[in-house]
Design an enzyme around this catalytic site. Sequence first.
Site, mmCIF file in Angstrom:
data_model
loop_
_atom_site.group_PDB
_atom_site.id
_atom_site.type_symbol
_atom_site.label_atom_id
_atom_site.label_comp_id
_atom_site.label_asym_id
_atom_site.label_seq_id
_atom_site.Cartn_x
_atom_site.Cartn_y
_atom_site.Cartn_z
ATOM 1 N N GLU A 100 0.823 -1.218 0.000
ATOM 2 C CA GLU A 100 0.000 0.000 0.000
ATOM 3 C C GLU A 100 0.856 1.266 0.000
ATOM 4 O OE1 GLU A 100 -2.890 -0.164 -0.715
ATOM 5 O OE2 GLU A 100 -4.029 -1.722 0.321
ATOM 6 N N HIS A 118 -3.030 2.596 8.395
ATOM 7 C CA HIS A 118 -4.052 1.968 7.549
ATOM 8 C C HIS A 118 -4.454 0.647 8.186
ATOM 9 C CE1 HIS A 118 -6.144 -0.034 4.350
ATOM 10 N NE2 HIS A 118 -5.136 -0.842 4.065
ATOM 11 N N HIS A 120 -7.745 -2.665 8.482
ATOM 12 C CA HIS A 120 -8.926 -3.334 7.937
ATOM 13 C C HIS A 120 -9.941 -3.535 9.055
ATOM 14 C CE1 HIS A 120 -6.599 -5.292 4.313
ATOM 15 N NE2 HIS A 120 -6.477 -3.973 4.357
ATOM 16 N N TYR A 139 -19.999 13.692 17.736
ATOM 17 C CA TYR A 139 -19.319 14.970 17.501
ATOM 18 C C TYR A 139 -17.816 14.842 17.242
ATOM 19 C CZ TYR A 139 -17.982 14.810 22.487
ATOM 20 O OH TYR A 139 -17.477 14.458 23.703
ATOM 21 N N HIS A 180 -12.755 -2.266 2.026
ATOM 22 C CA HIS A 180 -11.319 -2.365 2.305
ATOM 23 C C HIS A 180 -10.972 -2.043 3.757
ATOM 24 C CE1 HIS A 180 -7.031 -1.531 0.544
ATOM 25 N NE2 HIS A 180 -6.964 -1.949 1.796
ATOM 26 N N TYR A 235 -8.890 22.460 22.877
ATOM 27 C CA TYR A 235 -8.995 21.311 23.766
ATOM 28 C C TYR A 235 -7.612 20.795 24.179
ATOM 29 C CZ TYR A 235 -10.143 16.611 25.426
ATOM 30 O OH TYR A 235 -10.249 15.467 26.176
#
Length: 239
Positions: A100, A118, A120, A139, A180, A235
């Site tokens: 990837e 990344h 799955h 939110y 994916h 925050y």
Amino acid sequence: MTDKRDKRDEHDEWGEGDEPSARAERDALRRAWDELVATARRTVADGLVVGTSGNVSVRVGDTVLVTPTGVPYDRLTRDDIVGVGLDGRQVLGSLRPTSELPMHLAVYRLTDARAVVHTHAAHATAVSVLVPELPLIHYMAADLGGPVRVAPYATYGTPELAENMIRALSDRTACLLQNHGTIAFGASLDQAYDRTAQLEWMCRVWLLSSSVPGLAPALLSPDQLEEVAERLRGYGQKR
């Protein structure tokens, strides 16, 4: 036949030398690689990845360290470092980088990201096959830049998938990949991982709430999300 590493080559690929700049570069790469491996193992431990199905990267200067393809994360050591330039040319290590890689490099070329995760993840992948965008169920979507889009399906590892992902990431820090999984980026591995975990949690909440017969989940409005985005800018603790 025993596969033994040439120690001189091993030192060279780490950029070792007597120069202070070389030592500093080596130390930075080692710290980043250790953190990358820990993050990759965390994706498995937290159930976001099965086997070697996800991948992680972190940028150090103009070098992108990435998990190698097809190697279980619990087997990775410092000798397994894999690094590429922003042009995709391998500059560190002998193991092949993740399949990837085009997605990771596209993120680094077009954003200020320092890390990419990344996965799955199951709930996120389920949402990716149901809707073109994750409904505003919570939110914390504001922390990802707004409603999380789904990038249209394309074969893994292809330029087409990277292009679809980049469009879905416009003004966002995470997106879903149809049939994916997920991809998220941040200023650090911790931030990229936290955004990944948050996205999976929101997908799970939406799936649970929308599965109750006869009821539909209440969703937030764009104005409500924008109000949260303003609050999130202040925050946390100031450094």
